[in-house]
Design an enzyme around this catalytic site. Structure first.
Site, PDB file in Angstrom:
ATOM      1  N   MET A 180       1.128 133.106 -72.899  1.00 14.45           N
ATOM      2  CA  MET A 180       0.048 134.044 -73.196  1.00 14.45           C
ATOM      3  C   MET A 180      -0.081 135.126 -72.116  1.00 14.45           C
ATOM      4  O   MET A 180      -0.358 136.285 -72.423  1.00 14.45           O
ATOM      5  CB  MET A 180      -1.258 133.258 -73.326  1.00 14.45           C
ATOM      6  CG  MET A 180      -2.297 133.933 -74.154  1.00 14.45           C
ATOM      7  SD  MET A 180      -1.884 134.057 -75.911  1.00 14.45           S
ATOM      8  CE  MET A 180      -2.522 132.516 -76.526  1.00 14.45           C
ATOM      9  N   PHE A 221       0.023 124.628 -70.763  1.00 20.47           N
ATOM     10  CA  PHE A 221       1.283 125.371 -70.793  1.00 20.47           C
ATOM     11  C   PHE A 221       1.152 126.675 -71.572  1.00 20.47           C
ATOM     12  O   PHE A 221       1.978 127.570 -71.438  1.00 20.47           O
ATOM     13  CB  PHE A 221       2.404 124.502 -71.388  1.00 20.47           C
ATOM     14  CG  PHE A 221       2.556 124.578 -72.867  1.00 20.47           C
ATOM     15  CD1 PHE A 221       1.703 123.904 -73.706  1.00 20.47           C
ATOM     16  CD2 PHE A 221       3.554 125.356 -73.430  1.00 20.47           C
ATOM     17  CE1 PHE A 221       1.835 123.992 -75.079  1.00 20.47           C
ATOM     18  CE2 PHE A 221       3.701 125.445 -74.796  1.00 20.47           C
ATOM     19  CZ  PHE A 221       2.839 124.768 -75.631  1.00 20.47           C
ATOM     20  N   LYS A 222       0.098 126.807 -72.381  1.00 21.61           N
ATOM     21  CA  LYS A 222      -0.042 128.037 -73.169  1.00 21.61           C
ATOM     22  C   LYS A 222      -0.180 129.279 -72.294  1.00 21.61           C
ATOM     23  O   LYS A 222       0.136 130.381 -72.729  1.00 21.61           O
ATOM     24  CB  LYS A 222      -1.209 127.903 -74.136  1.00 21.61           C
ATOM     25  CG  LYS A 222      -0.895 126.859 -75.196  1.00 21.61           C
ATOM     26  CD  LYS A 222      -1.869 126.850 -76.341  1.00 21.61           C
ATOM     27  CE  LYS A 222      -1.376 125.942 -77.454  1.00 21.61           C
ATOM     28  NZ  LYS A 222      -1.408 124.501 -77.083  1.00 21.61           N
ATOM     29  N   ASP A 223      -0.618 129.103 -71.045  1.00 24.46           N
ATOM     30  CA  ASP A 223      -0.693 130.245 -70.134  1.00 24.46           C
ATOM     31  C   ASP A 223       0.677 130.883 -69.904  1.00 24.46           C
ATOM     32  O   ASP A 223       0.766 132.091 -69.706  1.00 24.46           O
ATOM     33  CB  ASP A 223      -1.236 129.807 -68.764  1.00 24.46           C
ATOM     34  CG  ASP A 223      -2.714 129.446 -68.803  1.00 24.46           C
ATOM     35  OD1 ASP A 223      -3.477 130.100 -69.536  1.00 24.46           O
ATOM     36  OD2 ASP A 223      -3.103 128.514 -68.075  1.00 24.46           O
TER      37      ASP A 223
END
Ligand SMILES: *Cc1c(COP(=O)(O)O)cnc(C)c1O
Length: 469
Positions: A116, A111-113
């Site tokens: 980011m 989920f960090k995409d």
């Protein structure tokens, strides 16, 4: 919209300032001076709109006049166009009134995409308007580094150096960092642990001459722009399930309190959220603090959900600031106690914490059972982080109750060893990543030595500056 620090620094800053600065000079975290509200009519108007448009609307509320709305929209279209699903963050139904919000369709399957990819474009934009360049250095235990490298590869204004502990990240995680060929991104193996990598990064930030010479910037989870970019999918999911007319509940696998904080922000802004459930693995500092009113660090234990193997939930400070009535003195007090004695009493914040959130931790046995049961009953395979969320959400509520959404923070193929132990099978990587395991890798291995790492960073940056000027 202006921003202040949780520890009392008074100079108010713009969204662009806090985006580029990360941590406040007084050691605090930035929060908006007030919460922007979204009316029920506006929420209703999100229905049926593309994810990028909803995201741009939400982000614009925080960017104020710092960045033009049209620019935010085109950055959002560009960022979310790289996702492997047309809905960007699709909802999948797994039971009568239960849903999984899949946040892992970005380039690195976590989920960090979502945050980011947007952060990289916002930073490029801010640096371009100031005629500046920046160097991002970060330490990763796995997911953040890959997401940062994927997001910033090819950036004209930013160089990225990510330190990872040699031999201690998964094959898939390492290859996501070491196979991109762009000249501005560098993954560096350090002969040490994740903590050693973090200490090296702190050492670079604490060397003010070095920090200013290369214009160091941070992209870790305390960066306010990352939180803002995560508020977006709460609105998108809420509207898909009937908001503003019907409330929705969310269970959120969390470590650093980033993702759950974003849900709380959405609620502050007017999204009708009934239950906000903090889900942890056996590293259960938040559920313990919730139950006892005492926030107390314990040694980190290794689990099948390594991205939540954390004992300091940095973003919790932002909630405490609000819950204490924006009392910077309270924050300085409890953070001082934490630094000295590894614990503090929540005091005035204990009640608001209990009233605002629920919290539960999942044992390794709970996680395995939840994965196997969901696979058998719903034909749906979830990763161990997501499974913590499902466990914390609790038993399916009766007919007519509020829909419950579990945030799926990683694709199961990102943790093939854990999945094989639990289900007997290794999940396949999505087609678009099928050549990852065959591509050549490139990375130096450095000693756990600050001077050596600084030399590497200076070398990496200088060549890039020459190309650009
Ligand atoms: C980073 C991460 C988390 C925890 O996110 P927080 O920002 O700490 O809430 C959960 N799951 C996965 C897969 C992650 O990469």
């Amino acid at each position: 919209m202006t921003y202040i620090s949780t520890r009392g620094e008074t100079a108010s800053l713009t969204f662009e300032d806090v985006l580029l600065r990360g941590l406040a000079r007084d050691g605090g975290l930035y929060v908006p001076e007030s919460w922007p509200m979204v009316s029920p009519e506006t929420i209703a108007g999100f229905a049926g709109r593309p994810f990028a448009e909803v995201a741009a609307h939400v982000i614009s509320l925080f960017a104020g006049c710092s960045i033009p709305d049209d620019d935010i929209l085109s950055m959002a279209r560009d960022a979310y166009g790289r996702f492997g699903h047309p809905a960007v963050t699709p909802l999948v139904q797994i039971d009568r009134n239960r849903f999984v919000l899949e946040l892992f369709h970005g380039p690195t399957l976590a989920f960090k995409d979502v945050a980011m990819q947007m952060l990289a474009r916002l930073m490029d934009h801010a640096l371009a308007s100031r005629g500046q360049r920046a160097v991002i250095v970060g330490a990763t235990s796995g997911d953040t580094g890959g997401a940062a490298i994927e997001a910033f590869r090819g950036s004209a204004r930013v160089d990225v150096v990510i330190l990872f502990p040699e031999g201690r990240v998964s094959d898939v995680q390492r290859r996501m960092m070491t196979t991109p060929t762009d000249g501005n991104v560098h993954a560096v193996a350090v002969k040490g642990t994740f903590d050693d990598c973090q200490t090296l990064v702190k050492g670079m930030f604490n060397d003010h001459a070095f920090r200013d010479a290369v214009n160091l910037a941070g992209v870790n989870s305390i960066n306010w722009a990352r939180i803002v970019a995560q508020v977006t999918y709460y609105f998108a999911a809420g509207v898909a399930l009937g908001a503003p007319h019907r409330p929705v509940s969310f269970a959120v696998p969390t470590g650093n309190f980033g993702d759950i904080l974003a849900g709380w922000v959405a609620k502050q802004m007017g999204l009708p959220i009934e239950r906000l459930v903090i889900a942890s693995n056996e590293n259960d500092i938040l559920p313990r603090a919730h139950a006892t009113g005492v926030y107390e660090m314990q040694p980190v234990v290794e689990t099948s959900s390594p991205s939540m193997d954390i004992q300091i939930s940095s973003n919790f400070e932002r909630f405490l600031f609000e819950a204490s009535g924006r009392d910077a003195g309270y924050i300085r007090g409890v953070m001082g106690a934490l630094a000295q004695g590894r614990r503090f009493e929540l005091g005035v914040c204990a009640g608001p914490f209990r009233d605002t959130f629920e919290a539960a931790s999942a044992s390794e046995a709970d996680v395995a059972e939840a994965i196997r049961r969901t696979q058998a009953e719903a034909g749906y395979l979830m990763d161990p982080h997501t499974a913590c969320g499902l466990v914390a959400l609790g038993a399916e509520t009766e007919q007519g109750a509020v829909p419950g959404v579990v945030l799926a923070t990683a694709h199961p193929a990102k943790f093939p060893d854990a999945m094989e132990r639990i289900t007997g099978q290794r999940p396949a990587l999505p087609d678009r990543l099928s050549d990852l395991l065959a591509m050549p890798e490139r990375y130096p291995v450095l000693e756990n030595d600050l001077a050596e790492v600084k030399r590497f960073v200076e070398g990496a940056v200088r060549s890039e500056t020459e190309e650009v000027t």
